[in-house]
Enzyme design. Structure first.
Site, PDB file in Angstrom:
ATOM      1  N   ASP A 112      -4.051  -6.671  -3.619  1.00  0.00           N
ATOM      2  CA  ASP A 112      -3.765  -5.233  -3.702  1.00  0.00           C
ATOM      3  C   ASP A 112      -4.863  -4.466  -2.981  1.00  0.00           C
ATOM      4  OD1 ASP A 112      -1.528  -5.816  -5.107  1.00  0.00           O
ATOM      5  OD2 ASP A 112      -2.299  -5.215  -7.066  1.00  0.00           O
ATOM      6  N   ASP A 113      -4.515  -3.295  -2.470  1.00  0.00           N
ATOM      7  CA  ASP A 113      -5.480  -2.584  -1.627  1.00  0.00           C
ATOM      8  C   ASP A 113      -6.700  -2.081  -2.396  1.00  0.00           C
ATOM      9  OD1 ASP A 113      -4.170  -0.526  -2.955  1.00  0.00           O
ATOM     10  OD2 ASP A 113      -3.527   0.535  -1.134  1.00  0.00           O
ATOM     11  N   GLU A 166       3.207 -11.441 -13.172  1.00  0.00           N
ATOM     12  CA  GLU A 166       2.552 -12.599 -12.579  1.00  0.00           C
ATOM     13  C   GLU A 166       3.115 -13.896 -13.138  1.00  0.00           C
ATOM     14  OE1 GLU A 166       1.028 -10.016 -13.930  1.00  0.00           O
ATOM     15  OE2 GLU A 166      -0.589  -9.288 -12.622  1.00  0.00           O
ATOM     16  N   THR A 216       0.836  -1.197   0.000  1.00  0.00           N
ATOM     17  CA  THR A 216       0.000   0.000   0.000  1.00  0.00           C
ATOM     18  C   THR A 216       0.870   1.245   0.000  1.00  0.00           C
ATOM     19  OG1 THR A 216      -1.897   1.077   1.078  1.00  0.00           O
ATOM     20  CG2 THR A 216      -0.203   0.138   2.520  1.00  0.00           C
TER      21      THR A 216
HETATM   22  N1  UDP Z   1       1.496   0.217  -4.794  1.00  0.00           N
HETATM   23  C1  UDP Z   1       2.419   0.690  -3.876  1.00  0.00           C
HETATM   24  N2  UDP Z   1       3.273   1.690  -4.271  1.00  0.00           N
HETATM   25  C2  UDP Z   1       3.240   2.242  -5.510  1.00  0.00           C
HETATM   26  C3  UDP Z   1       2.294   1.753  -6.430  1.00  0.00           C
HETATM   27  C4  UDP Z   1       1.448   0.738  -6.040  1.00  0.00           C
HETATM   28  O1  UDP Z   1       2.449   0.231  -2.742  1.00  0.00           O
HETATM   29  O2  UDP Z   1       4.032   3.135  -5.805  1.00  0.00           O
HETATM   30  C5  UDP Z   1       0.562  -0.840  -4.377  1.00  0.00           C
HETATM   31  C6  UDP Z   1      -0.895  -0.418  -4.458  1.00  0.00           C
HETATM   32  O3  UDP Z   1      -1.323   0.131  -3.232  1.00  0.00           O
HETATM   33  C7  UDP Z   1      -1.591  -1.724  -4.761  1.00  0.00           C
HETATM   34  C8  UDP Z   1      -0.544  -2.482  -5.570  1.00  0.00           C
HETATM   35  O4  UDP Z   1       0.715  -1.905  -5.260  1.00  0.00           O
HETATM   36  O5  UDP Z   1      -1.885  -2.449  -3.585  1.00  0.00           O
HETATM   37  C9  UDP Z   1      -0.788  -2.412  -7.081  1.00  0.00           C
HETATM   38  O6  UDP Z   1      -0.820  -1.061  -7.486  1.00  0.00           O
HETATM   39  P1  UDP Z   1      -1.845  -0.521  -8.564  1.00  0.00           P
HETATM   40  O7  UDP Z   1      -3.213  -0.932  -8.147  1.00  0.00           O
HETATM   41  O8  UDP Z   1      -1.574   0.924  -8.765  1.00  0.00           O
HETATM   42  O9  UDP Z   1      -1.377  -1.332  -9.832  1.00  0.00           O
HETATM   43  P2  UDP Z   1      -2.294  -1.846 -10.986  1.00  0.00           P
HETATM   44  O10 UDP Z   1      -3.537  -2.390 -10.339  1.00  0.00           O
HETATM   45  O11 UDP Z   1      -2.568  -0.683 -11.847  1.00  0.00           O
HETATM   46  O12 UDP Z   1      -1.460  -2.901 -11.628  1.00  0.00           O
END
Ligand code: UDP
Length: 252
Positions: free
Chosen positions: A100-101, A201, A11
Site C-alpha cells: 500500500d502506498d 487477507e 493508490t
Molecule cells: N486505496 C485506494 N482507494 C481508496 C482507499 C484506499 O486506492 O478509496 C488504497 C490506498 O492508497 C492504499 C490501500 O488502498 O494503498 C489501502 O488503503 P488504506 O491505507 O486507507 O487502508 P488501511 O491501511 O486503513 O487498511
C-alpha cells in the site's frame, strides 16, 4: 537470473498521495532490478501519478481499474484484483507483494522477497487504532517454519491466518500455473469484495496455500520488523485552524 519482484500498489488522490508515492518510489529505486512496480488507480490514470512514476526511475506499469465500486470499504480491493488479472493474463513471472502506498518499508524487506519460493510471510508492526499501542501481526516461527500467529483482540480465533496485507508475498506462478502448485481448481485467484473487515487477507491467502506447512517464515525466526502499517491519514492530523490541505501536495 535474479527473480523479479512485482510490487502492487493501489493508490488514490488525497493530500499526502504525492508524499506517499515519492517515499515508496525512492525505496523501490534502491532495490536491485529486476523489480516491477504496478501502480493501480481507479477509473483514470492521473497525470500527477504518471509524473511521479516517470521520475522515480523504477520500472513500472500504471494500471487503471474500471470496475464500478461505490463501496468505500473496498479500499483498494478492486485495484489489487486488476493487478492480479494483469499478472495472470500476461503470465508475469516473479514474487508478488502488495505494498500500500502509505506504509513504511525497509530495503531489507524487498531483498528478502527474492528468497521466497511459494509463499512467504513475516510480522508487521502496526498501531492499534483504539488502544494507542503498537502491536504485531504475522507469524511466529521456528526457523522458517510457521508455528503460530501474533493475534490481536479484534479477531482472535476467527481468522485462519493472522497476516497483514503488507506481511506476505507469493510466487506469481500460483496465479497462472495451477498444476505446478497442485491447486485444486484453476479458478482465478482474487481478493473478494464481500468479506468482513479484517478478513480480506486471510480469505485471499486461503486461496494460495492450504496451511502453514506451505508457508515460509522470513527471514528465518521471523523476529525482524521490516515494515510498519501505521494508519496515519491527513484527515486525522492536527493543523492550525483555517489551514486547508490540497488534494495532492505535489508542488512544482
Ligand atoms: N486505496 C485506494 N482507494 C481508496 C482507499 C484506499 O486506492 O478509496 C488504497 C490506498 O492508497 C492504499 C490501500 O488502498 O494503498 C489501502 O488503503 P488504506 O491505507 O486507507 O487502508 P488501511 O491501511 O486503513 O487498511
Amino acid at each position: 537470473p535474479k527473480k523479479q519482484i512485482i510490487v502492487v500498489t493501489p493508490t488514490y488522490n488525497r493530500a499526502l498521495q504525492a508524499f506517499y508515492l515519492n517515499r515508496l518510489g525512492q525505496v523501490l529505486r534502491l532495490v536491485p532490478p529486476p523489480i516491477l512496480w504496478m501502480v493501480v488507480e481507479m477509473n483514470v490514470a492521473s497525470m500527477e501519478t504518471a509524473e511521479i512514476l516517470r521520475k522515480t526511475g523504477v520500472m513500472y506499469r500504471h494500471i487503471v481499474c474500471t470496475k464500478n465500486s461505490t463501496n468505500v470499504k473496498d479500499r483498494g480491493v478492486h485495484q489489487r484484483n486488476a493487478a492480479l488479472e494483469h499478472i495472470e493474463h500476461h503470465k508475469l513471472d516473479g514474487i508478488v507483494y502488495f505494498a500500500d502506498d502509505d506504509n513504511i518499508y525497509s530495503l531489507e524487506l524487498f531483498k528478502g522477497l527474492r528468497e521466497i519460493s511459494r509463499f512467504g510471510t513475516w510480522p508487521v508492526a502496526m498501531l492499534a487504532q483504539s488502544k494507542n499501542k503498537a502491536i504485531l501481526e504475522g507469524p511466529v516461527c521456528n526457523g522458517s517454519q510457521v508455528i503460530g500467529w501474533h493475534t490481536n483482540e479484534k479477531s482472535k480465533r476467527l481468522r485462519r491466518f493472522h497476516v497483514d496485507m503488507s506481511g506476505f508475498a507469493f510466487n506469481s506462478t500460483i496465479l497462472w500455473d495451477p498444476k505446478k502448485w497442485r491447486r485444486p481448481t484453476s479458478a482465478p485467484i482474487q481478493q473478494l469484495d464481500t468479506v468482513k473487515e479484517g478478513f480480506q487477507e486471510t480469505t485471499f491467502i486461503e486461496q494460495l496455500v492450504e496451511d502453514e506447512s506451505q508457508m515460509e517464515g522470513t527471514p528465518a525466526g521471523c523476529s525482524r520488523i521490516m515494515n510498519w502499517h501505521l494508519h496515519l491519514e491527513a484527515r486525522n492530523l492536527v493543523y492550525p485552524r483555517g489551514w486547508l490541505l490540497q488534494k495532492n501536495l505535489d508542488v512544482v
